[in-house]
Design a protein around this motif. Structure first.
Motif, PDB file in Angstrom:
ATOM      1  N   MET A 178      19.834  -7.056  22.353  1.00  0.00           N
ATOM      2  CA  MET A 178      20.354  -6.257  21.254  1.00  0.00           C
ATOM      3  C   MET A 178      19.429  -5.079  21.009  1.00  0.00           C
ATOM      4  O   MET A 178      18.219  -5.214  20.995  1.00  0.00           O
ATOM      5  CB  MET A 178      20.433  -7.084  19.978  1.00  0.00           C
ATOM      6  N   LEU A 179      20.004  -3.975  20.779  1.00  0.00           N
ATOM      7  CA  LEU A 179      19.261  -2.764  20.513  1.00  0.00           C
ATOM      8  C   LEU A 179      19.279  -2.501  19.015  1.00  0.00           C
ATOM      9  O   LEU A 179      20.324  -2.472  18.394  1.00  0.00           O
ATOM     10  CB  LEU A 179      19.905  -1.601  21.270  1.00  0.00           C
ATOM     11  N   GLN A 180      18.072  -2.341  18.444  1.00  0.00           N
ATOM     12  CA  GLN A 180      17.994  -2.080  17.024  1.00  0.00           C
ATOM     13  C   GLN A 180      17.659  -0.621  16.800  1.00  0.00           C
ATOM     14  O   GLN A 180      16.882  -0.022  17.535  1.00  0.00           O
ATOM     15  CB  GLN A 180      16.926  -2.951  16.380  1.00  0.00           C
ATOM     16  N   GLN A 181      18.241  -0.066  15.768  1.00  0.00           N
ATOM     17  CA  GLN A 181      18.002   1.330  15.448  1.00  0.00           C
ATOM     18  C   GLN A 181      17.175   1.410  14.170  1.00  0.00           C
ATOM     19  O   GLN A 181      17.344   0.615  13.256  1.00  0.00           O
ATOM     20  CB  GLN A 181      19.319   2.073  15.250  1.00  0.00           C
ATOM     21  N   ALA A 182      16.308   2.389  14.156  1.00  0.00           N
ATOM     22  CA  ALA A 182      15.485   2.601  12.967  1.00  0.00           C
ATOM     23  C   ALA A 182      16.309   3.338  11.922  1.00  0.00           C
ATOM     24  O   ALA A 182      17.013   4.301  12.233  1.00  0.00           O
ATOM     25  CB  ALA A 182      14.252   3.399  13.310  1.00  0.00           C
ATOM     26  N   SER A 183      16.193   2.890  10.700  1.00  0.00           N
ATOM     27  CA  SER A 183      16.921   3.563   9.628  1.00  0.00           C
ATOM     28  C   SER A 183      16.013   4.594   8.970  1.00  0.00           C
ATOM     29  O   SER A 183      14.793   4.544   9.070  1.00  0.00           O
ATOM     30  CB  SER A 183      17.394   2.535   8.599  1.00  0.00           C
ATOM     31  N   ALA A 184      16.599   5.523   8.303  1.00  0.00           N
ATOM     32  CA  ALA A 184      15.854   6.578   7.632  1.00  0.00           C
ATOM     33  C   ALA A 184      15.006   5.995   6.495  1.00  0.00           C
ATOM     34  O   ALA A 184      13.880   6.427   6.264  1.00  0.00           O
ATOM     35  CB  ALA A 184      16.792   7.640   7.095  1.00  0.00           C
ATOM     36  N   THR A 185      15.556   4.994   5.799  1.00  0.00           N
ATOM     37  CA  THR A 185      14.779   4.397   4.703  1.00  0.00           C
ATOM     38  C   THR A 185      13.574   3.625   5.242  1.00  0.00           C
ATOM     39  O   THR A 185      12.510   3.618   4.626  1.00  0.00           O
ATOM     40  CB  THR A 185      15.662   3.454   3.868  1.00  0.00           C
ATOM     41  N   GLY A 186      13.727   2.989   6.382  1.00  0.00           N
ATOM     42  CA  GLY A 186      12.607   2.277   6.991  1.00  0.00           C
ATOM     43  C   GLY A 186      11.504   3.229   7.424  1.00  0.00           C
ATOM     44  O   GLY A 186      10.310   2.944   7.271  1.00  0.00           O
ATOM     45  N   LEU A 187      11.904   4.404   7.954  1.00  0.00           N
ATOM     46  CA  LEU A 187      10.941   5.417   8.368  1.00  0.00           C
ATOM     47  C   LEU A 187      10.183   5.973   7.171  1.00  0.00           C
ATOM     48  O   LEU A 187       8.947   6.068   7.196  1.00  0.00           O
ATOM     49  CB  LEU A 187      11.647   6.546   9.123  1.00  0.00           C
ATOM     50  N   VAL A 188      10.894   6.289   6.108  1.00  0.00           N
ATOM     51  CA  VAL A 188      10.264   6.815   4.894  1.00  0.00           C
ATOM     52  C   VAL A 188       9.342   5.764   4.290  1.00  0.00           C
ATOM     53  O   VAL A 188       8.232   6.072   3.844  1.00  0.00           O
ATOM     54  CB  VAL A 188      11.334   7.279   3.877  1.00  0.00           C
ATOM     55  N   ARG A 189       9.789   4.516   4.301  1.00  0.00           N
ATOM     56  CA  ARG A 189       8.985   3.430   3.758  1.00  0.00           C
ATOM     57  C   ARG A 189       7.688   3.264   4.550  1.00  0.00           C
ATOM     58  O   ARG A 189       6.604   3.092   3.985  1.00  0.00           O
ATOM     59  CB  ARG A 189       9.803   2.147   3.788  1.00  0.00           C
ATOM     60  N   MET A 190       7.770   3.348   5.886  1.00  0.00           N
ATOM     61  CA  MET A 190       6.585   3.212   6.721  1.00  0.00           C
ATOM     62  C   MET A 190       5.618   4.373   6.479  1.00  0.00           C
ATOM     63  O   MET A 190       4.405   4.184   6.377  1.00  0.00           O
ATOM     64  CB  MET A 190       6.984   3.174   8.199  1.00  0.00           C
ATOM     65  N   ILE A 191       6.132   5.588   6.350  1.00  0.00           N
ATOM     66  CA  ILE A 191       5.283   6.755   6.082  1.00  0.00           C
ATOM     67  C   ILE A 191       4.595   6.609   4.728  1.00  0.00           C
ATOM     68  O   ILE A 191       3.404   6.903   4.592  1.00  0.00           O
ATOM     69  CB  ILE A 191       6.105   8.060   6.175  1.00  0.00           C
ATOM     70  N   LEU A 192       5.305   6.135   3.731  1.00  0.00           N
ATOM     71  CA  LEU A 192       4.716   5.944   2.404  1.00  0.00           C
ATOM     72  C   LEU A 192       3.631   4.862   2.436  1.00  0.00           C
ATOM     73  O   LEU A 192       2.586   5.005   1.781  1.00  0.00           O
ATOM     74  CB  LEU A 192       5.802   5.586   1.386  1.00  0.00           C
ATOM     75  N   ILE A 193       3.843   3.809   3.197  1.00  0.00           N
ATOM     76  CA  ILE A 193       2.830   2.755   3.299  1.00  0.00           C
ATOM     77  C   ILE A 193       1.579   3.301   3.969  1.00  0.00           C
ATOM     78  O   ILE A 193       0.451   3.041   3.520  1.00  0.00           O
ATOM     79  CB  ILE A 193       3.401   1.540   4.066  1.00  0.00           C
ATOM     80  N   ILE A 194       1.753   4.085   5.037  1.00  0.00           N
ATOM     81  CA  ILE A 194       0.604   4.677   5.734  1.00  0.00           C
ATOM     82  C   ILE A 194      -0.157   5.616   4.805  1.00  0.00           C
ATOM     83  O   ILE A 194      -1.391   5.586   4.745  1.00  0.00           O
ATOM     84  CB  ILE A 194       1.066   5.397   7.018  1.00  0.00           C
ATOM     85  N   LEU A 195       0.556   6.456   4.056  1.00  0.00           N
ATOM     86  CA  LEU A 195      -0.103   7.366   3.114  1.00  0.00           C
ATOM     87  C   LEU A 195      -0.816   6.600   2.005  1.00  0.00           C
ATOM     88  O   LEU A 195      -1.919   6.972   1.593  1.00  0.00           O
ATOM     89  CB  LEU A 195       0.918   8.341   2.523  1.00  0.00           C
ATOM     90  N   LEU A 196      -0.206   5.537   1.514  1.00  0.00           N
ATOM     91  CA  LEU A 196      -0.823   4.737   0.465  1.00  0.00           C
ATOM     92  C   LEU A 196      -2.121   4.099   0.971  1.00  0.00           C
ATOM     93  O   LEU A 196      -3.138   4.121   0.265  1.00  0.00           O
ATOM     94  CB  LEU A 196       0.153   3.645  -0.006  1.00  0.00           C
ATOM     95  N   ILE A 197      -2.099   3.574   2.172  1.00  0.00           N
ATOM     96  CA  ILE A 197      -3.311   2.979   2.746  1.00  0.00           C
ATOM     97  C   ILE A 197      -4.371   4.050   2.945  1.00  0.00           C
ATOM     98  O   ILE A 197      -5.550   3.846   2.620  1.00  0.00           O
ATOM     99  CB  ILE A 197      -2.979   2.256   4.071  1.00  0.00           C
ATOM    100  N   TYR A 198      -4.003   5.221   3.465  1.00  0.00           N
ATOM    101  CA  TYR A 198      -4.952   6.302   3.708  1.00  0.00           C
ATOM    102  C   TYR A 198      -5.628   6.750   2.416  1.00  0.00           C
ATOM    103  O   TYR A 198      -6.852   6.831   2.335  1.00  0.00           O
ATOM    104  CB  TYR A 198      -4.235   7.480   4.368  1.00  0.00           C
ATOM    105  N   PHE A 199      -4.833   7.036   1.389  1.00  0.00           N
ATOM    106  CA  PHE A 199      -5.411   7.496   0.126  1.00  0.00           C
ATOM    107  C   PHE A 199      -6.167   6.373  -0.591  1.00  0.00           C
ATOM    108  O   PHE A 199      -7.144   6.626  -1.291  1.00  0.00           O
ATOM    109  CB  PHE A 199      -4.337   8.097  -0.782  1.00  0.00           C
ATOM    110  N   GLY A 200      -5.733   5.136  -0.431  1.00  0.00           N
ATOM    111  CA  GLY A 200      -6.459   4.012  -1.017  1.00  0.00           C
ATOM    112  C   GLY A 200      -7.844   3.878  -0.408  1.00  0.00           C
ATOM    113  O   GLY A 200      -8.838   3.709  -1.128  1.00  0.00           O
ATOM    114  N   ILE A 201      -7.935   3.979   0.909  1.00  0.00           N
ATOM    115  CA  ILE A 201      -9.240   3.911   1.571  1.00  0.00           C
ATOM    116  C   ILE A 201     -10.106   5.094   1.165  1.00  0.00           C
ATOM    117  O   ILE A 201     -11.308   4.953   0.947  1.00  0.00           O
ATOM    118  CB  ILE A 201      -9.049   3.846   3.107  1.00  0.00           C
TER     119      ILE A 201
END
Length: 94
Positions: A1-24
């Protein structure tokens, strides 16, 4: 099965990365003064121990008379190997 990335998942991942970066970044700014103090105290202790050893060695030596010369350490004598190469004399050209 091929899974596709959703736009909300991409935005959520970017926000998590930014949150970790600024937290550190924020945590490192809060903890860096304590880290610098700790490192400077350790360096001060090491230098103090070395200086204390020097002072103890100086105190253990017997007092010297004025004008008395002593040699604490003999210089290393370098022996040259005669088989290394030839000496080439040169002349300066004007």
């Amino acid at each position: 099965m091929l899974q596709q990335a959703s736009a909300t998942g991409l935005v959520r991942m970017i926000l998590i990365i930014l949150l970790i970066y600024f937290g550190i970044k924020i945590i490192s700014r809060l903890l860096s003064p304590f880290l610098i103090k700790y490192v400077s105290k350790k360096a001060e202790q090491r230098f103090g121990e070395q200086f204390g050893q020097f002072q103890r060695n100086a105190q253990q030596e017997k007092p010297k008379k004025e004008g008395e010369v002593t040699i604490d350490k003999m210089p290393n004598t370098k022996t040259s190997n005669k088989d290394v190469g030839d000496y080439v004399d040169y002349e300066e050209i004007d």
